[in-house]
Write a protein that holds these residues in place. Structure first.
Motif, PDB file in Angstrom:
ATOM      1  N   ARG A 170     -11.134  20.888  24.452  1.00 51.13           N
ATOM      2  CA  ARG A 170     -12.478  20.532  24.090  1.00 51.13           C
ATOM      3  C   ARG A 170     -12.581  18.792  23.897  1.00 51.13           C
ATOM      4  NH1 ARG A 170     -16.902  22.627  19.572  1.00 51.13           N
ATOM      5  NH2 ARG A 170     -18.684  21.429  20.184  1.00 51.13           N
ATOM      6  N   ARG A 171     -11.578  18.413  23.058  1.00 49.49           N
ATOM      7  CA  ARG A 171     -11.651  16.906  22.897  1.00 49.49           C
ATOM      8  C   ARG A 171     -11.168  16.110  24.192  1.00 49.49           C
ATOM      9  NH1 ARG A 171      -9.460  18.633  17.788  1.00 49.49           N
ATOM     10  NH2 ARG A 171      -7.189  18.463  18.479  1.00 49.49           N
ATOM     11  N   SER A 172     -10.264  16.796  24.869  1.00 46.69           N
ATOM     12  CA  SER A 172      -9.995  16.245  26.384  1.00 46.69           C
ATOM     13  C   SER A 172     -11.344  15.970  27.256  1.00 46.69           C
ATOM     14  CB  SER A 172      -8.832  17.002  26.842  1.00 46.69           C
ATOM     15  OG  SER A 172      -8.452  16.120  28.200  1.00 46.69           O
ATOM     16  N   ALA A 173     -12.065  17.095  27.329  1.00 46.60           N
ATOM     17  CA  ALA A 173     -13.116  17.234  28.085  1.00 46.60           C
ATOM     18  C   ALA A 173     -14.229  15.997  27.458  1.00 46.60           C
ATOM     19  CB  ALA A 173     -13.700  18.378  28.291  1.00 46.60           C
ATOM     20  N   LEU A 174     -14.384  16.096  26.401  1.00 44.96           N
ATOM     21  CA  LEU A 174     -15.295  15.095  25.787  1.00 44.96           C
ATOM     22  C   LEU A 174     -15.087  13.561  25.937  1.00 44.96           C
ATOM     23  CD1 LEU A 174     -16.346  16.795  22.168  1.00 44.96           C
ATOM     24  CD2 LEU A 174     -17.678  16.466  24.492  1.00 44.96           C
ATOM     25  N   LYS A 175     -13.645  13.540  25.949  1.00 46.63           N
ATOM     26  CA  LYS A 175     -13.227  12.109  26.295  1.00 46.63           C
ATOM     27  C   LYS A 175     -13.266  11.740  27.642  1.00 46.63           C
ATOM     28  CE  LYS A 175     -11.030  10.327  22.319  1.00 46.63           C
ATOM     29  NZ  LYS A 175     -11.205   9.022  21.873  1.00 46.63           N
ATOM     30  N   ALA A 176     -13.051  12.734  28.605  1.00 37.58           N
ATOM     31  CA  ALA A 176     -13.399  12.241  30.027  1.00 37.58           C
ATOM     32  C   ALA A 176     -14.923  12.213  30.304  1.00 37.58           C
ATOM     33  CB  ALA A 176     -12.501  13.510  30.888  1.00 37.58           C
ATOM     34  N   LEU A 177     -15.645  12.741  29.651  1.00 38.46           N
ATOM     35  CA  LEU A 177     -16.995  12.942  29.884  1.00 38.46           C
ATOM     36  C   LEU A 177     -17.779  11.552  30.343  1.00 38.46           C
ATOM     37  CD1 LEU A 177     -19.485  14.896  30.698  1.00 38.46           C
ATOM     38  CD2 LEU A 177     -20.020  14.795  28.321  1.00 38.46           C
ATOM     39  N   PRO A 178     -17.715  10.507  29.278  1.00 39.09           N
ATOM     40  CA  PRO A 178     -18.058   9.438  29.567  1.00 39.09           C
ATOM     41  C   PRO A 178     -17.935   8.662  30.935  1.00 39.09           C
ATOM     42  CG  PRO A 178     -17.738   9.473  27.328  1.00 39.09           C
ATOM     43  CD  PRO A 178     -16.927  10.622  28.165  1.00 39.09           C
ATOM     44  N   GLY A 179     -16.726   9.044  31.334  1.00 37.74           N
ATOM     45  CA  GLY A 179     -16.161   8.514  32.691  1.00 37.74           C
ATOM     46  C   GLY A 179     -16.711   8.969  33.802  1.00 37.74           C
ATOM     47  N   VAL A 180     -16.869  10.620  33.767  1.00 39.76           N
ATOM     48  CA  VAL A 180     -17.597  11.148  34.725  1.00 39.76           C
ATOM     49  C   VAL A 180     -19.046  10.723  34.737  1.00 39.76           C
ATOM     50  CG1 VAL A 180     -18.164  13.368  35.759  1.00 39.76           C
ATOM     51  CG2 VAL A 180     -15.889  13.165  34.584  1.00 39.76           C
ATOM     52  N   VAL A 181     -19.689  10.650  33.854  1.00 45.44           N
ATOM     53  CA  VAL A 181     -21.098  10.278  33.794  1.00 45.44           C
ATOM     54  C   VAL A 181     -21.159   9.003  34.228  1.00 45.44           C
ATOM     55  CG1 VAL A 181     -23.255   9.919  32.613  1.00 45.44           C
ATOM     56  CG2 VAL A 181     -21.776  11.919  32.144  1.00 45.44           C
ATOM     57  N   GLY A 182     -20.377   8.042  33.692  1.00 44.43           N
ATOM     58  CA  GLY A 182     -20.424   6.430  34.187  1.00 44.43           C
ATOM     59  C   GLY A 182     -20.045   6.352  35.532  1.00 44.43           C
ATOM     60  N   LEU A 183     -19.293   7.080  36.118  1.00 51.53           N
ATOM     61  CA  LEU A 183     -18.785   7.038  37.629  1.00 51.53           C
ATOM     62  C   LEU A 183     -20.015   7.184  38.303  1.00 51.53           C
ATOM     63  CD1 LEU A 183     -16.545   6.101  39.623  1.00 51.53           C
ATOM     64  CD2 LEU A 183     -16.000   8.753  39.722  1.00 51.53           C
ATOM     65  N   ALA A 184     -20.510   8.588  38.160  1.00 54.97           N
ATOM     66  CA  ALA A 184     -21.726   8.952  39.031  1.00 54.97           C
ATOM     67  C   ALA A 184     -23.035   8.237  38.799  1.00 54.97           C
ATOM     68  CB  ALA A 184     -22.250  10.444  38.385  1.00 54.97           C
ATOM     69  N   LEU A 185     -23.119   7.527  37.619  1.00 55.96           N
ATOM     70  CA  LEU A 185     -24.352   6.528  37.276  1.00 55.96           C
ATOM     71  C   LEU A 185     -24.147   5.234  38.027  1.00 55.96           C
ATOM     72  CD1 LEU A 185     -27.038   6.333  35.868  1.00 55.96           C
ATOM     73  CD2 LEU A 185     -25.510   5.200  33.707  1.00 55.96           C
ATOM     74  N   ALA A 186     -22.801   4.936  38.040  1.00 52.54           N
ATOM     75  CA  ALA A 186     -22.727   3.657  38.800  1.00 52.54           C
ATOM     76  C   ALA A 186     -22.549   3.821  40.369  1.00 52.54           C
ATOM     77  CB  ALA A 186     -21.109   3.276  38.708  1.00 52.54           C
ATOM     78  N   VAL A 187     -22.167   4.748  40.751  1.00 47.71           N
ATOM     79  CA  VAL A 187     -22.334   5.087  42.404  1.00 47.71           C
ATOM     80  C   VAL A 187     -23.703   5.174  42.721  1.00 47.71           C
ATOM     81  CG1 VAL A 187     -21.726   6.852  44.311  1.00 47.71           C
ATOM     82  CG2 VAL A 187     -20.119   6.122  42.706  1.00 47.71           C
ATOM     83  N   GLN A 188     -24.599   6.171  41.987  1.00 50.15           N
ATOM     84  CA  GLN A 188     -26.090   6.265  42.354  1.00 50.15           C
ATOM     85  C   GLN A 188     -27.000   5.048  42.207  1.00 50.15           C
ATOM     86  OE1 GLN A 188     -27.053   9.007  43.709  1.00 50.15           O
ATOM     87  NE2 GLN A 188     -25.377  10.321  43.398  1.00 50.15           N
ATOM     88  N   THR A 189     -26.590   4.078  41.139  1.00 50.11           N
ATOM     89  CA  THR A 189     -27.084   3.019  41.149  1.00 50.11           C
ATOM     90  C   THR A 189     -26.934   1.996  42.280  1.00 50.11           C
ATOM     91  OG1 THR A 189     -27.130   2.981  38.512  1.00 50.11           O
ATOM     92  CG2 THR A 189     -27.319   0.968  39.506  1.00 50.11           C
ATOM     93  N   VAL A 190     -25.642   1.986  42.596  1.00 56.74           N
ATOM     94  CA  VAL A 190     -25.386   1.199  43.939  1.00 56.74           C
ATOM     95  C   VAL A 190     -25.984   1.465  45.194  1.00 56.74           C
ATOM     96  CG1 VAL A 190     -23.318   0.121  45.152  1.00 56.74           C
ATOM     97  CG2 VAL A 190     -23.082   0.034  42.754  1.00 56.74           C
ATOM     98  N   LEU A 230     -22.225  -7.124  50.491  1.00 59.44           N
ATOM     99  CA  LEU A 230     -21.891  -7.747  49.138  1.00 59.44           C
ATOM    100  C   LEU A 230     -22.252  -6.837  48.203  1.00 59.44           C
ATOM    101  CD1 LEU A 230     -22.230 -11.771  49.603  1.00 59.44           C
ATOM    102  CD2 LEU A 230     -20.349 -10.418  49.381  1.00 59.44           C
ATOM    103  N   THR A 231     -23.473  -6.378  48.164  1.00 59.74           N
ATOM    104  CA  THR A 231     -23.975  -5.421  47.255  1.00 59.74           C
ATOM    105  C   THR A 231     -23.090  -4.347  47.042  1.00 59.74           C
ATOM    106  OG1 THR A 231     -26.329  -6.296  47.689  1.00 59.74           O
ATOM    107  CG2 THR A 231     -26.005  -4.057  46.409  1.00 59.74           C
ATOM    108  N   ALA A 232     -22.567  -3.640  48.263  1.00 64.82           N
ATOM    109  CA  ALA A 232     -21.521  -2.660  48.146  1.00 64.82           C
ATOM    110  C   ALA A 232     -20.349  -2.832  47.642  1.00 64.82           C
ATOM    111  CB  ALA A 232     -21.602  -1.723  49.533  1.00 64.82           C
ATOM    112  N   LEU A 233     -19.815  -3.977  47.860  1.00 66.04           N
ATOM    113  CA  LEU A 233     -18.824  -4.637  47.449  1.00 66.04           C
ATOM    114  C   LEU A 233     -18.584  -4.865  45.824  1.00 66.04           C
ATOM    115  CD1 LEU A 233     -15.751  -5.459  48.373  1.00 66.04           C
ATOM    116  CD2 LEU A 233     -16.584  -7.905  48.742  1.00 66.04           C
ATOM    117  N   ALA A 234     -19.812  -5.246  45.243  1.00 65.38           N
ATOM    118  CA  ALA A 234     -19.906  -5.643  43.777  1.00 65.38           C
ATOM    119  C   ALA A 234     -19.726  -4.428  43.076  1.00 65.38           C
ATOM    120  CB  ALA A 234     -21.265  -6.234  43.592  1.00 65.38           C
TER     121      ALA A 234
END
Length: 571
Positions: free
Chosen positions: A231-251, A158-162
């Motif tokens: 550059r704008r495209s990369a900056l827009k995508a950066l929060p998603g990349v960091v957020g995804l990595a942070l969420a996976v590592q947190t779980v 369930l923790t992983a499913l969350a």
């Protein structure tokens, strides 16, 4: 995206695409299920009888072998389907572009289509061959592993499913936040491509102006905009990349901590905890790759949407019951044609009896070339009718209609091939004697005789290796070989030197003999050969008659001749 792909390609490709998706999904499921065997393997290895692990190890090896076979089959299916879709896309795009009205091809559109037909189609069709398998694996394999974790320990499962809705929300938000920036970057890329082509084409002008050492400001500005947009495209995508990595590592960290607590409390054994942690670690890798795969999928989706837009553009309609013209007279009946907000031809009526030569004269922008284009149905009229042999051109099959015309334009385009191949475009099934006769009539034989490779001479892209007069002779030979009953000429001698002009005029005489002719002309030598002249101004016929009669009339045509044709009077 698959739905859009099938809409672009046609549903005849649905079956191989669905088969490929099913194979890739089965491969990802088997991969995830094979990891379930790690739990009994590790339980036996850490238990009192390690030798009991052998049956599970054999089962695990068998599962991995099945996965390997499925992976091979699905990858082959992906590459085969991808190449089939690529070939089908090029065929469909080419056929569709050939049916679009000529007016659709403005200057900006040509650059857009060239980029789309090259890099765009390849990027869009790479989905099946290169992106679909890792994307399905990144989605299905972790979900399968989570299901396995739930089966062995519901708390850790369930923790992983969350994490699933959290990761899905991050991906959706990233896609939405980067959509505008990605569209801007793609637009800037296409603009920069056009500027590069412009820079290369402008080399003669730049060099003549002594500006070869200067930077080309338009290109520099365009490239700077590409850099800023990227550059704008990369900056827009950066929060998603960091957020995804942070969420996976947190779980993963939470699962690790929960497993340690459960093991210390005696709720689960060390072997189960270790196995589940291995499964959780195996989930992390494909999930972390979602950022890269998602970005590439968005790029492919953008190109696919552009391709869909082009293919949705309505071509000129084909008649349900086409009519075959039997005569070769021409008629414009109250024709009105608009280009944007401008009326190019306004309420014009005109008839050309079979076998007559009509010259169309008038100032620049009067709509002279448009009359020829309407005859050949490069555009459809907004009002009135254009008829060939008494039949509305909209009621004639396109191939049948084009077979009625031999067209020679002022700007001749030759394909990158030999002279003979370019001449044979007029009638590919013509025998050698007919090709040679057409060349002689167009005085192309004189050009061929002085070329070292003769008929096998490669003309280069656009005919760049031949002069303007030589290209025009090839064009006339091509028209002569076609042997069509109606000839359309668009100022074919306006930019030729005297020698080539004389040769081209001789070729044109052979081409016009016994045929219905409409020629856009401004040189007296050409106009005098017409049976009849119409003077066009602002899209309307203001004078109509023979050359001599219009000169005696002393009207617009006479003024035009005196102002612009007097220097050519000696011709």
């Amino acid at each position: 995206m698959i739905r859009m792909l099938l809409r672009v390609l046609g549903h005849e490709y649905a079956r191989p695409v669905r088969r490929t998706v099913a194979l890739m999904t089965a491969t990802a499921l088997v991969e995830g299920l094979s990891y379930a065997l790690l739990v009994p393997v590790l339980r036996a290895l850490f238990g009192s009888a390690p030798q009991d692990a052998w049956p599970w190890l054999i089962a695990f090896g068998g599962a991995v072998s099945v996965y390997a076979v499925l992976r091979h089959v699905s990858d082959r299916s992906g590459f085969h389907t991808g190449s089939t879709l690529l070939r089908g896309t090029y065929h469909r795009l080419g056929d569709h572009l050939a049916r679009l009205p000529i007016g659709w091809y403005d200057a900006g559109r040509l650059g857009e289509v060239s980029v789309l037909a090259g890099r765009g189609v390849l990027q869009a069709m790479s989905v099946i061959a290169h992106l679909l398998a890792p994307f399905i694996s990144a989605c299905v394999t972790p979900l399968t592993i989570v299901a396995v974790m739930l089966a062995f320990n519901w708390q850790m499962g369930l923790t992983a499913l969350a994490a699933v809705p959290i990761l899905a929300a991050i991906q959706i938000r990233t896609g939405r936040s980067t959509a505008a920036a990605d569209a801007e970057r793609h637009g800037r890329d296409h603009e920069a491509t056009g500027r590069v082509v412009e820079y290369l084409q402008a080399q003669p002008v730049l060099r003549a102006g002594g500006r070869t050492v200067e930077r080309f400001r338009a290109l520099d500005d365009s490239l700077r905009e590409v850099r800023r947009a990227s550059r704008r495209s990369a900056l827009k995508a950066l929060p998603g990349v960091v957020g995804l990595a942070l969420a996976v590592q947190t779980v993963f960290t939470v699962v690790l901590a929960l497993g340690a607590c459960l093991a210390l409390g005696g709720s689960v054994g060390a072997a189960e905890v270790l196995a589940i942690l291995v499964l959780a670690a195996r989930c992390a890798d494909p999930l972390l790759s979602l950022s890269d795969i998602g970005g590439r999928l968005r790029g492919a989706r953008y190109e696919l949407a552009r391709l869909d837009t082009v293919l949705r553009t309505e071509p000129l309609p084909e008649p349900a019951e086409p009519v075959q013209p039997v005569r070769h007279d021409l008629e414009f009946e109250s024709v009105t044609f608009r280009h944007g907000d401008r009326t190019v031809i306004g309420g014009t009526s005109l008839s050309v009896p079979e076998g007559q030569r009509l010259a169309v004269v008038g100032p620049s922008g009067a709509g002279k070339s448009t009359l020829l284009h309407l005859l050949a149905r490069f555009y459809d009229v907004d009002a009135g009718a254009v008829r060939v042999g008494g039949v509305d051109v909209r009621a004639i099959d396109t191939e049948v209609l084009m077979a009625q015309f031999a067209i020679v334009f002022q700007d001749v385009y030759l394909f990158d091939g030999t002279i003979e191949e370019n001449v044979r475009l007029g009638r590919p099934d013509a025998d050698e004697a007919e090709v040679r006769a057409a060349a002689t009539a167009a005085r192309l034989d004189e050009v061929i005789e002085r070329l070292p490779a003769g008929w096998a001479t490669n003309v280069g892209e656009g005919g760049a290796r031949l002069s303007g007069g030589e290209r025009q002779r090839v064009s006339i030979a091509r028209a002569l070989l076609k042997n069509a009953p109606v000839v359309l000429l668009d100022e074919v001698t306006s930019a030729l030197d005297p020698v080539n002009e004389a040769a081209v005029h001789e070729g044109i005489e052979h081409l016009m003999a016994g045929r219905t002719v409409v020629m856009v002309a401004h040189r007296m030598r050409t106009v005098r050969r017409a049976d009849r002249v119409v003077f066009l101004a602002d899209g309307r016929i203001v004078e109509d008659g023979s050359h001599d009669a219009l000169l005696r009339l002393g009207g617009r045509y006479a003024d035009f001749c005196n102002a612009s044709l007097a220097p050519a009077g000696s011709e």
